[in-house]
Design a protein around this motif. Structure first.
Motif, mmCIF file in Angstrom:
data_model
loop_
_atom_site.group_PDB
_atom_site.id
_atom_site.type_symbol
_atom_site.label_atom_id
_atom_site.label_comp_id
_atom_site.label_asym_id
_atom_site.label_seq_id
_atom_site.Cartn_x
_atom_site.Cartn_y
_atom_site.Cartn_z
ATOM 1 N N LYS A 96 0.848 -1.194 0.000
ATOM 2 C CA LYS A 96 0.000 0.000 0.000
ATOM 3 C C LYS A 96 0.887 1.249 0.000
ATOM 4 O O LYS A 96 1.631 1.490 0.937
ATOM 5 C CB LYS A 96 -0.866 -0.020 1.264
ATOM 6 N N ARG A 97 0.827 2.011 -1.078
ATOM 7 C CA ARG A 97 1.692 3.190 -1.171
ATOM 8 C C ARG A 97 0.862 4.467 -1.058
ATOM 9 O O ARG A 97 -0.105 4.650 -1.775
ATOM 10 C CB ARG A 97 2.433 3.212 -2.515
ATOM 11 N N GLU A 98 1.291 5.308 -0.154
ATOM 12 C CA GLU A 98 0.615 6.601 0.002
ATOM 13 C C GLU A 98 1.480 7.685 -0.637
ATOM 14 O O GLU A 98 2.681 7.727 -0.388
ATOM 15 C CB GLU A 98 0.485 6.943 1.494
ATOM 16 N N PRO A 99 0.877 8.579 -1.404
ATOM 17 C CA PRO A 99 1.675 9.708 -1.891
ATOM 18 C C PRO A 99 2.076 10.619 -0.737
ATOM 19 O O PRO A 99 1.410 10.621 0.298
ATOM 20 C CB PRO A 99 0.735 10.445 -2.844
ATOM 21 N N MET A 100 3.157 11.317 -0.876
ATOM 22 C CA MET A 100 3.509 12.321 0.135
ATOM 23 C C MET A 100 4.053 13.575 -0.558
ATOM 24 O O MET A 100 4.465 13.520 -1.714
ATOM 25 C CB MET A 100 4.513 11.776 1.142
ATOM 26 N N TRP A 101 4.018 14.656 0.170
ATOM 27 C CA TRP A 101 4.470 15.921 -0.400
ATOM 28 C C TRP A 101 5.963 16.078 -0.160
ATOM 29 O O TRP A 101 6.411 15.969 0.979
ATOM 30 C CB TRP A 101 3.692 17.083 0.234
ATOM 31 N N ASN A 102 6.734 16.271 -1.232
ATOM 32 C CA ASN A 102 8.164 16.499 -1.052
ATOM 33 C C ASN A 102 8.420 17.995 -0.955
ATOM 34 O O ASN A 102 8.160 18.749 -1.895
ATOM 35 C CB ASN A 102 8.955 15.882 -2.215
ATOM 36 N N LYS A 103 8.950 18.388 0.203
ATOM 37 C CA LYS A 103 9.074 19.831 0.479
ATOM 38 C C LYS A 103 10.287 20.443 -0.210
ATOM 39 O O LYS A 103 10.313 21.653 -0.437
ATOM 40 C CB LYS A 103 9.133 20.069 1.985
ATOM 41 N N ALA A 104 11.279 19.637 -0.539
ATOM 42 C CA ALA A 104 12.463 20.184 -1.218
ATOM 43 C C ALA A 104 12.094 20.662 -2.617
ATOM 44 O O ALA A 104 12.398 21.789 -3.003
ATOM 45 C CB ALA A 104 13.556 19.129 -1.283
ATOM 46 N N PRO A 110 4.525 10.203 -5.654
ATOM 47 C CA PRO A 110 3.506 9.158 -5.607
ATOM 48 C C PRO A 110 3.944 7.903 -4.838
ATOM 49 O O PRO A 110 3.119 7.070 -4.455
ATOM 50 C CB PRO A 110 3.265 8.827 -7.086
ATOM 51 N N ASN A 111 5.251 7.743 -4.646
ATOM 52 C CA ASN A 111 5.801 6.592 -3.926
ATOM 53 C C ASN A 111 5.585 5.255 -4.620
ATOM 54 O O ASN A 111 5.695 4.204 -3.985
ATOM 55 C CB ASN A 111 5.235 6.527 -2.495
ATOM 56 N N THR A 112 5.279 5.274 -5.904
ATOM 57 C CA THR A 112 5.133 3.999 -6.621
ATOM 58 C C THR A 112 6.489 3.442 -7.030
ATOM 59 O O THR A 112 6.614 2.263 -7.353
ATOM 60 C CB THR A 112 4.239 4.171 -7.875
ATOM 61 N N PHE A 113 7.505 4.265 -7.027
ATOM 62 C CA PHE A 113 8.879 3.798 -7.229
ATOM 63 C C PHE A 113 9.605 4.039 -5.904
ATOM 64 O O PHE A 113 9.865 5.178 -5.516
ATOM 65 C CB PHE A 113 9.562 4.565 -8.374
ATOM 66 N N GLY A 114 9.859 2.939 -5.188
ATOM 67 C CA GLY A 114 10.534 3.049 -3.885
ATOM 68 C C GLY A 114 11.738 2.114 -3.849
ATOM 69 O O GLY A 114 12.259 1.703 -4.893
ATOM 70 N N THR A 115 12.125 1.743 -2.636
ATOM 71 C CA THR A 115 13.363 0.962 -2.460
ATOM 72 C C THR A 115 13.352 -0.353 -3.242
ATOM 73 O O THR A 115 14.347 -0.708 -3.880
ATOM 74 C CB THR A 115 13.568 0.676 -0.959
ATOM 75 N N ASP A 116 12.240 -1.087 -3.181
ATOM 76 C CA ASP A 116 12.202 -2.397 -3.848
ATOM 77 C C ASP A 116 12.347 -2.241 -5.363
ATOM 78 O O ASP A 116 13.042 -3.021 -6.019
ATOM 79 C CB ASP A 116 10.884 -3.134 -3.546
ATOM 80 N N GLU A 117 11.646 -1.230 -5.897
ATOM 81 C CA GLU A 117 11.712 -1.003 -7.346
ATOM 82 C C GLU A 117 13.126 -0.572 -7.737
ATOM 83 O O GLU A 117 13.661 -1.026 -8.751
ATOM 84 C CB GLU A 117 10.703 0.078 -7.774
ATOM 85 N N TYR A 118 13.718 0.272 -6.901
ATOM 86 C CA TYR A 118 15.081 0.749 -7.206
ATOM 87 C C TYR A 118 16.075 -0.416 -7.244
ATOM 88 O O TYR A 118 16.877 -0.542 -8.172
ATOM 89 C CB TYR A 118 15.486 1.792 -6.155
ATOM 90 N N VAL A 119 15.998 -1.268 -6.229
ATOM 91 C CA VAL A 119 16.962 -2.381 -6.176
ATOM 92 C C VAL A 119 16.735 -3.331 -7.363
ATOM 93 O O VAL A 119 17.697 -3.777 -8.009
ATOM 94 C CB VAL A 119 16.863 -3.130 -4.824
ATOM 95 N N LYS A 120 15.486 -3.581 -7.665
ATOM 96 C CA LYS A 120 15.160 -4.449 -8.807
ATOM 97 C C LYS A 120 15.694 -3.841 -10.111
ATOM 98 O O LYS A 120 16.262 -4.522 -10.966
ATOM 99 C CB LYS A 120 13.634 -4.600 -8.887
ATOM 100 N N TRP A 121 15.504 -2.540 -10.237
ATOM 101 C CA TRP A 121 15.973 -1.831 -11.440
ATOM 102 C C TRP A 121 17.505 -1.918 -11.542
ATOM 103 O O TRP A 121 18.044 -2.196 -12.618
ATOM 104 C CB TRP A 121 15.500 -0.371 -11.383
ATOM 105 N N CYS A 122 18.183 -1.722 -10.396
ATOM 106 C CA CYS A 122 19.659 -1.830 -10.394
ATOM 107 C C CYS A 122 20.096 -3.217 -10.866
ATOM 108 O O CYS A 122 21.047 -3.347 -11.634
ATOM 109 C CB CYS A 122 20.234 -1.581 -9.004
ATOM 110 N N ARG A 123 19.390 -4.243 -10.388
ATOM 111 C CA ARG A 123 19.753 -5.612 -10.811
ATOM 112 C C ARG A 123 19.645 -5.721 -12.327
ATOM 113 O O ARG A 123 20.471 -6.335 -12.980
ATOM 114 C CB ARG A 123 18.834 -6.655 -10.175
ATOM 115 N N LYS A 124 18.592 -5.139 -12.889
ATOM 116 C CA LYS A 124 18.402 -5.226 -14.340
ATOM 117 C C LYS A 124 19.473 -4.424 -15.088
ATOM 118 O O LYS A 124 19.902 -4.812 -16.167
ATOM 119 C CB LYS A 124 16.999 -4.752 -14.741
ATOM 120 N N VAL A 125 19.877 -3.308 -14.511
ATOM 121 C CA VAL A 125 20.923 -2.499 -15.149
ATOM 122 C C VAL A 125 22.291 -3.178 -14.987
ATOM 123 O O VAL A 125 23.214 -2.967 -15.775
ATOM 124 C CB VAL A 125 20.942 -1.065 -14.541
ATOM 125 N N GLY A 126 22.380 -4.026 -13.934
ATOM 126 C CA GLY A 126 23.662 -4.697 -13.667
ATOM 127 C C GLY A 126 24.582 -3.816 -12.846
ATOM 128 O O GLY A 126 25.799 -3.991 -12.868
#
Ligand code: AHR
Length: 501
Positions: A96-104, A110-126
């Motif tokens: 369950k992903r909740e959007p949050m406001w980024n103040k910077a 939207p938080n649909t790309f988070g830690t799990d997606e990043y690590v998976k993407w890195c694996r695919k990039v090698g």
């Protein structure tokens, strides 16, 4: 008194000679790394675009993955940048992903790309993952929980407190405490007195979670900030993280102005080395990670201005992606930057081009494909053509000037194979219009060859760029460089990788 006008001596012949007792150093391929931030279209609409016919089953753009694999991307730092200064990773994991406001950046994440997606993407990039933590509004516990989530917890309930639901740990071994926390633009910026103790306590908890991790902390090539940091936390750090952007603004910066900045990274590195040595961490005890660098600062008017009357100019962010901006100036500055890292490879062990895609990145991603900007080809040449060790050489050459400043017209680095038999020279001729004759006879065998094999990136003008529909205006070309009296002629506005046989 009027000052003497600076003389342009660029046209004179140049030479490359060996340095007595020069050491060969195996450099770290991590200097060819990249950076990815949740800013504008880098993640959403860049590398991650579920629903695009060009994306895979995870929503990752396949053409981007292929392009990053092609340049052997070794590591990608994520998720910021300024973005991370108020990012809470727990919102970006789980079903369950909740959007949050980024103040910077003053945008909704939207938080649909988070830690799990990043690590998976890195694996695919090698590539290896490298996470930069929130040391702005975050704390030591949140940082170490992130390490725990990535490296210790496995399976539905996790081995310990924080379940990640994956069959094997994410194994993220590179972690930075914070991003540019010295700066007023940063959310949760710290004072000098606050920074060292915060890094120390965070590092203790992160290492206490996983002793294998490599730790970085936001630093500056400046004693006032970095000496106290090292006094408090140096014994726990593997790298200091420094950043460099060298020209600013939303429009073009003329080619010559960009060339005048090619020696600035050397000055930043020397100052950082000076601070490390003064603190007793010289000689590579703590390495330098230049983990954000680019010729061009990102264009985002409004960042760091929190006054009531300040407006965030979102539209202006799009100016970062005007194709004609990315010319041979970008390629040659990038080559000079990487040459500088190679010359200091005993201390500079990582560098991350900022960013990987869109904004100022080496790859422009659009709905129907990608454009490899000029700097992309520098990464291709360096990761495919250079040998694994550097050896110090002396380059004698004239100076190129814009009338005010001057810089050596050439920038050269010599690389050598493990067995010492093969040498590849990477050399930049910054001159916008003149060939430079470079004497390489000291590195040629007695029976001088008639020509040397080389790969050259030059484009048809210093202002040449790649664009949609004109993707291959600037690409590396294999050539045979004639040798005359031990000299080769380097084309104007070029990077050449020359095999010295
Ligand atoms: O301009 C890009 C920003 O530059 C990054 O978010 C930050 O780390 C740096 O100040």
């Amino acid at each position: 008194m009027e000052s003497e006008p600076v003389k342009d001596t660029a046209g004179r012949d140049a030479s490359l000679t060996p340095v007595k007792d020069a050491k060969e150093i195996v450099y770290s391929p991590m200097i060819f790394g990249h950076f990815l931030e949740h800013f504008d279209t880098q993640v959403y609409g860049g590398i991650f675009d579920p629903g695009s016919p060009l994306s895979d089953e995870d929503g990752f753009r396949k053409d981007v993955i292929a392009a990053l694999r092609e340049i052997k991307t070794p590591i990608v730092r994520w998720p910021g940048g300024c973005f991370v200064s108020d990012y809470h990773w727990k919102y970006g994991v789980g079903p369950k992903r909740e959007p949050m406001w980024n103040k910077a950046w003053a945008v909704e994440e939207p938080n649909t790309f988070g830690t799990d997606e990043y690590v998976k993407w890195c694996r695919k990039v090698g590539c290896k993952p490298y996470i930069c933590t929130n040391a702005g509004t975050g704390n030591a516990e949140e940082m170490s929980d992130w390490v725990e989530y990535c490296n210790l917890s496995v399976g539905k309930w996790g081995r310990i407190r924080i379940a990640n639901g994956f069959a094997s740990p994410h194994e993220v071994l590179y972690w930075s405490v914070g991003n540019e926390n010295w700066g007023r633009h940063e959310i949760g910026a710290k004072t000098v007195d606050e920074w060292g103790p915060l890094v120390r306590e965070s590092a203790k908890m992160m290492r206490g979670t996983d002793r294998r991790i490599r730790l970085f902390a936001a630093a500056l090539p400046d004693e006032k900030w970095t000496l106290p940091l090292l006094k408090h936390a140096g014994y726990l750090l593997d790298y200091v993280s420094v950043h460099g952007y060298y020209v600013w603004g939303g429009g073009d910066n003329p080619y010559l102005k960009c060339m005048m900045r090619t020696t600035a990274p050397e000055a930043d590195i020397m100052r950082t080395i000076g601070v490390l040595e003064k603190a007793g961490f010289g000689g590579g005890k703590i390495a330098i990670a230049f983990d954000e660098w680019n010729l061009r600062g990102w264009y985002h008017p409004g960042l760091g201005n929190f006054r009531r009357d300040a407006t965030m100019d979102y539209e202006a962010r799009r100016k970062n992606d005007i194709a004609s901006t990315y010319t041979m100036a970008d390629a040659l500055f990038s080559a000079c930057f990487l040459n500088t890292c190679l010359r200091h490879s005993d201390v500079v062990k990582m560098a991350n081009f900022s960013p990987a895609v869109n904004t100022r990145g080496a790859i422009f991603v659009h709905r129907k494909g990608i454009v490899k900007r000029t700097s992309y080809h520098v990464f291709w040449m360096y990761t495919h053509l250079l040998e694994p060790k550097t050896i110090q050489v002396k380059t004698e050459c004239g100076n190129l000037t814009d009338g005010k400043t001057n810089v050596p017209v050439l920038d050269a680095v010599l690389t050598v194979s493990d067995d010492g038999k093969r040498h590849v020279l990477a050399v930049v001729n910054k001159h916008p219009s003149q060939e430079i004759a470079l004497d390489v006879s000291s590195f040629l065998m007695a029976a001088t060859p008639d020509a040397l094999r080389a790969t050259v990136l030059a484009g048809d003008s210093p202002d040449a760029y790649n664009d949609i529909g004109n993707e291959n205006r600037v690409v590396p070309k294999q050539v045979s460089l004639p040798v005359s009296n031990g000299k080769v002629k380097l084309p104007p506005h070029s990077l050449s990788c020359i095999r010295l046989e």
